[in-house]
Write a protein that holds these residues in place. Structure first.
Motif, PDB file in Angstrom:
ATOM      1  N   LEU A  21       0.826  -1.198   0.000  1.00  0.00           N
ATOM      2  CA  LEU A  21       0.000   0.000   0.000  1.00  0.00           C
ATOM      3  C   LEU A  21       0.868   1.258   0.000  1.00  0.00           C
ATOM      4  CD1 LEU A  21      -2.933   0.876   0.022  1.00  0.00           C
ATOM      5  CD2 LEU A  21      -2.881   0.812   2.507  1.00  0.00           C
ATOM      6  N   ARG A  22       1.912   1.264   0.779  1.00  0.00           N
ATOM      7  CA  ARG A  22       2.822   2.408   0.823  1.00  0.00           C
ATOM      8  C   ARG A  22       3.488   2.619  -0.529  1.00  0.00           C
ATOM      9  NH1 ARG A  22       6.408   0.764   4.596  1.00  0.00           N
ATOM     10  NH2 ARG A  22       4.705   0.791   6.084  1.00  0.00           N
ATOM     11  N   ARG A  23       3.895   1.534  -1.182  1.00  0.00           N
ATOM     12  CA  ARG A  23       4.565   1.623  -2.477  1.00  0.00           C
ATOM     13  C   ARG A  23       3.601   2.062  -3.583  1.00  0.00           C
ATOM     14  NH1 ARG A  23       5.395  -2.044  -6.514  1.00  0.00           N
ATOM     15  NH2 ARG A  23       4.620  -3.797  -5.318  1.00  0.00           N
ATOM     16  N   LEU A  24       2.341   1.627  -3.503  1.00  0.00           N
ATOM     17  CA  LEU A  24       1.371   1.932  -4.550  1.00  0.00           C
ATOM     18  C   LEU A  24       0.548   3.192  -4.271  1.00  0.00           C
ATOM     19  CD1 LEU A  24      -0.032  -1.598  -5.425  1.00  0.00           C
ATOM     20  CD2 LEU A  24       1.621  -0.242  -6.691  1.00  0.00           C
ATOM     21  N   ARG A  25       0.784   3.869  -3.165  1.00  0.00           N
ATOM     22  CA  ARG A  25      -0.010   5.049  -2.806  1.00  0.00           C
ATOM     23  C   ARG A  25      -0.102   6.075  -3.942  1.00  0.00           C
ATOM     24  NH1 ARG A  25      -4.099   6.168   0.421  1.00  0.00           N
ATOM     25  NH2 ARG A  25      -3.130   5.166   2.185  1.00  0.00           N
ATOM     26  N   PRO A  26       1.021   6.464  -4.620  1.00  0.00           N
ATOM     27  CA  PRO A  26       0.891   7.422  -5.733  1.00  0.00           C
ATOM     28  C   PRO A  26       0.023   6.885  -6.869  1.00  0.00           C
ATOM     29  CG  PRO A  26       3.194   7.169  -5.103  1.00  0.00           C
ATOM     30  CD  PRO A  26       2.426   6.151  -4.346  1.00  0.00           C
ATOM     31  N   ARG A  27       0.152   5.607  -7.164  1.00  0.00           N
ATOM     32  CA  ARG A  27      -0.642   4.993  -8.241  1.00  0.00           C
ATOM     33  C   ARG A  27      -2.118   4.968  -7.854  1.00  0.00           C
ATOM     34  NH1 ARG A  27      -1.947   4.623 -12.975  1.00  0.00           N
ATOM     35  NH2 ARG A  27      -2.556   2.617 -13.764  1.00  0.00           N
ATOM     36  N   ILE A  28      -2.408   4.696  -6.610  1.00  0.00           N
ATOM     37  CA  ILE A  28      -3.789   4.659  -6.123  1.00  0.00           C
ATOM     38  C   ILE A  28      -4.409   6.058  -6.223  1.00  0.00           C
ATOM     39  CG2 ILE A  28      -5.183   4.388  -4.027  1.00  0.00           C
ATOM     40  CD1 ILE A  28      -3.249   2.057  -3.300  1.00  0.00           C
ATOM     41  N   GLN A  29      -3.655   7.060  -5.827  1.00  0.00           N
ATOM     42  CA  GLN A  29      -4.151   8.432  -5.929  1.00  0.00           C
ATOM     43  C   GLN A  29      -4.389   8.814  -7.385  1.00  0.00           C
ATOM     44  OE1 GLN A  29      -1.097  10.485  -3.746  1.00  0.00           O
ATOM     45  NE2 GLN A  29      -2.174  10.240  -1.788  1.00  0.00           N
ATOM     46  N   GLN A  30      -3.528   8.330  -8.273  1.00  0.00           N
ATOM     47  CA  GLN A  30      -3.692   8.615  -9.698  1.00  0.00           C
ATOM     48  C   GLN A  30      -4.980   7.966 -10.226  1.00  0.00           C
ATOM     49  OE1 GLN A  30      -0.785   6.822 -12.277  1.00  0.00           O
ATOM     50  NE2 GLN A  30      -1.083   8.380 -13.856  1.00  0.00           N
ATOM     51  N   ILE A  31      -5.265   6.769  -9.799  1.00  0.00           N
ATOM     52  CA  ILE A  31      -6.486   6.085 -10.238  1.00  0.00           C
ATOM     53  C   ILE A  31      -7.717   6.864  -9.778  1.00  0.00           C
ATOM     54  CG2 ILE A  31      -7.901   4.013  -9.892  1.00  0.00           C
ATOM     55  CD1 ILE A  31      -5.249   2.424  -9.819  1.00  0.00           C
ATOM     56  N   PHE A  32      -7.710   7.313  -8.536  1.00  0.00           N
ATOM     57  CA  PHE A  32      -8.837   8.098  -8.042  1.00  0.00           C
ATOM     58  C   PHE A  32      -8.983   9.400  -8.819  1.00  0.00           C
ATOM     59  CE2 PHE A  32      -8.382   5.805  -3.788  1.00  0.00           C
ATOM     60  CZ  PHE A  32      -9.423   4.946  -4.066  1.00  0.00           C
ATOM     61  N   ALA A  33      -7.864   9.994  -9.201  1.00  0.00           N
ATOM     62  CA  ALA A  33      -7.914  11.234  -9.989  1.00  0.00           C
ATOM     63  C   ALA A  33      -8.446  10.964 -11.391  1.00  0.00           C
ATOM     64  CB  ALA A  33      -6.530  11.868 -10.064  1.00  0.00           C
ATOM     65  N   ILE A  34      -8.028   9.868 -12.001  1.00  0.00           N
ATOM     66  CA  ILE A  34      -8.480   9.521 -13.352  1.00  0.00           C
ATOM     67  C   ILE A  34      -9.989   9.296 -13.358  1.00  0.00           C
ATOM     68  CG2 ILE A  34      -8.440   7.675 -15.089  1.00  0.00           C
ATOM     69  CD1 ILE A  34      -5.426   7.391 -14.476  1.00  0.00           C
ATOM     70  N   TYR A  35     -10.486   8.606 -12.336  1.00  0.00           N
ATOM     71  CA  TYR A  35     -11.922   8.302 -12.268  1.00  0.00           C
ATOM     72  C   TYR A  35     -12.735   9.393 -11.574  1.00  0.00           C
ATOM     73  CZ  TYR A  35     -11.046   3.649 -14.064  1.00  0.00           C
ATOM     74  OH  TYR A  35     -10.698   2.596 -14.874  1.00  0.00           O
ATOM     75  N   HIS A  36     -12.089  10.469 -11.156  1.00  0.00           N
ATOM     76  CA  HIS A  36     -12.760  11.604 -10.514  1.00  0.00           C
ATOM     77  C   HIS A  36     -13.615  11.166  -9.326  1.00  0.00           C
ATOM     78  CE1 HIS A  36     -11.484  14.070 -13.861  1.00  0.00           C
ATOM     79  NE2 HIS A  36     -11.994  13.199 -14.691  1.00  0.00           N
ATOM     80  N   VAL A  37     -13.039  10.324  -8.482  1.00  0.00           N
ATOM     81  CA  VAL A  37     -13.745   9.860  -7.294  1.00  0.00           C
ATOM     82  C   VAL A  37     -13.506  10.878  -6.177  1.00  0.00           C
ATOM     83  CG1 VAL A  37     -13.920   8.014  -5.585  1.00  0.00           C
ATOM     84  CG2 VAL A  37     -13.488   7.452  -7.979  1.00  0.00           C
ATOM     85  N   PRO A  38     -14.562  11.394  -5.549  1.00  0.00           N
ATOM     86  CA  PRO A  38     -14.388  12.341  -4.447  1.00  0.00           C
ATOM     87  C   PRO A  38     -13.602  11.707  -3.301  1.00  0.00           C
ATOM     88  CG  PRO A  38     -16.697  12.183  -5.090  1.00  0.00           C
ATOM     89  CD  PRO A  38     -15.967  11.131  -5.845  1.00  0.00           C
ATOM     90  N   PRO A  39     -12.794  12.488  -2.584  1.00  0.00           N
ATOM     91  CA  PRO A  39     -11.956  11.931  -1.508  1.00  0.00           C
ATOM     92  C   PRO A  39     -12.753  11.171  -0.449  1.00  0.00           C
ATOM     93  CG  PRO A  39     -11.313  14.185  -1.974  1.00  0.00           C
ATOM     94  CD  PRO A  39     -12.534  13.910  -2.800  1.00  0.00           C
ATOM     95  N   SER A  40     -13.946  11.645  -0.123  1.00  0.00           N
ATOM     96  CA  SER A  40     -14.735  10.948   0.902  1.00  0.00           C
ATOM     97  C   SER A  40     -15.121   9.539   0.449  1.00  0.00           C
ATOM     98  CB  SER A  40     -15.986  11.745   1.241  1.00  0.00           C
ATOM     99  OG  SER A  40     -16.769  11.933   0.077  1.00  0.00           O
ATOM    100  N   ASP A  41     -15.406   9.370  -0.824  1.00  0.00           N
ATOM    101  CA  ASP A  41     -15.767   8.049  -1.345  1.00  0.00           C
ATOM    102  C   ASP A  41     -14.527   7.226  -1.694  1.00  0.00           C
ATOM    103  OD1 ASP A  41     -18.448   8.657  -1.094  1.00  0.00           O
ATOM    104  OD2 ASP A  41     -18.600   9.461  -3.120  1.00  0.00           O
ATOM    105  N   ALA A  42     -13.419   7.900  -1.998  1.00  0.00           N
ATOM    106  CA  ALA A  42     -12.192   7.191  -2.369  1.00  0.00           C
ATOM    107  C   ALA A  42     -11.700   6.323  -1.216  1.00  0.00           C
ATOM    108  CB  ALA A  42     -11.118   8.197  -2.779  1.00  0.00           C
ATOM    109  N   GLU A  43     -11.748   6.850  -0.010  1.00  0.00           N
ATOM    110  CA  GLU A  43     -11.307   6.066   1.144  1.00  0.00           C
ATOM    111  C   GLU A  43     -12.157   4.817   1.322  1.00  0.00           C
ATOM    112  OE1 GLU A  43      -8.752   5.927   3.439  1.00  0.00           O
ATOM    113  OE2 GLU A  43      -7.881   7.336   2.002  1.00  0.00           O
ATOM    114  N   ASP A  44     -13.459   4.948   1.143  1.00  0.00           N
ATOM    115  CA  ASP A  44     -14.354   3.795   1.283  1.00  0.00           C
ATOM    116  C   ASP A  44     -14.041   2.733   0.232  1.00  0.00           C
ATOM    117  OD1 ASP A  44     -15.612   4.998   3.408  1.00  0.00           O
ATOM    118  OD2 ASP A  44     -17.277   5.776   2.196  1.00  0.00           O
ATOM    119  N   LEU A  45     -13.818   3.176  -1.011  1.00  0.00           N
ATOM    120  CA  LEU A  45     -13.493   2.226  -2.074  1.00  0.00           C
ATOM    121  C   LEU A  45     -12.191   1.495  -1.776  1.00  0.00           C
ATOM    122  CD1 LEU A  45     -14.430   4.257  -5.288  1.00  0.00           C
ATOM    123  CD2 LEU A  45     -15.686   2.366  -4.264  1.00  0.00           C
TER     124      LEU A  45
END
Length: 169
Positions: A21-45
């Motif tokens: 998770l620590r290593r993939l954190r930037p990639r995970i944030q990029q995926i949320f940005a690509i899919y335009h997921v709001p931060p409140s829902d991103a954590e749940d996903l």
């Protein structure tokens, strides 16, 4: 980084979920940005994906690829579900109750012609009120907004206009 996942580096040796998770954190944030997921829902996903990852941890062969792919699928399902929630099916009787059916075009044209003929001898003010009321089907408040009169004046003026037409006939 490409969104296809080819930028994931192979890992040598066993890796814990925390390290992954620590290593993939930037990639995970990029995926949320690509899919335009709001931060409140991103954590749940992300939490949903991590719960499934913990259950299947020993059977997952390519852990980083699995995690990224599963997160993408969760994001896709998230938007599909959001879109489905916006579209609510309505039954035909409910829709019909919202709007009165319109008369056929020929009948409407005949009514407009009759109204124009009947109101031709009235003054401009009475003619306008009757046209707005019966020609266009506006309510008293809508007519008042268009003409600048008060709503109570519109009702009185409509009654006077109709009584003048009745006397004429």
């Amino acid at each position: 980084m490409s969104p296809t996942g080819s930028d994931l580096a192979p890992v040598s040796g066993p890796e814990t979920l925390e390290e992954l998770l620590r290593r993939l954190r930037p990639r995970i944030q990029q995926i949320f940005a690509i899919y335009h997921v709001p931060p409140s829902d991103a954590e749940d996903l992300l939490q949903d994906v991590l719960v499934v990852a913990l259950r299947k941890w020993d059977s997952i062969l390519v852990k980083d690829g699995w995690l990224v792919g599963t997160l993408r699928n969760k994001c896709l399902r998230y938007w599909r579900r959001r879109q489905e929630d916006r579209l609510q099916p309505m039954d035909l009787p409910a829709l019909e109750s919202l709007c009165a059916p319109l008369p056929p075009l020929q009948e409407r044209a005949e009514r407009m012609l009759d109204l124009a003929t009947l109101t031709a001898d009235l003054c401009r003010r009475h003619r306008e009120i009757l046209w707005l009321r019966y020609g266009l089907g506006l309510s008293s408040s809508e007519i008042a907004a268009r003409t600048g009169y008060r709503g109570s004046s519109i009702r009185k003026l409509s009654c006077r206009s109709v009584s003048r037409l009745q006397k004429k006939i």
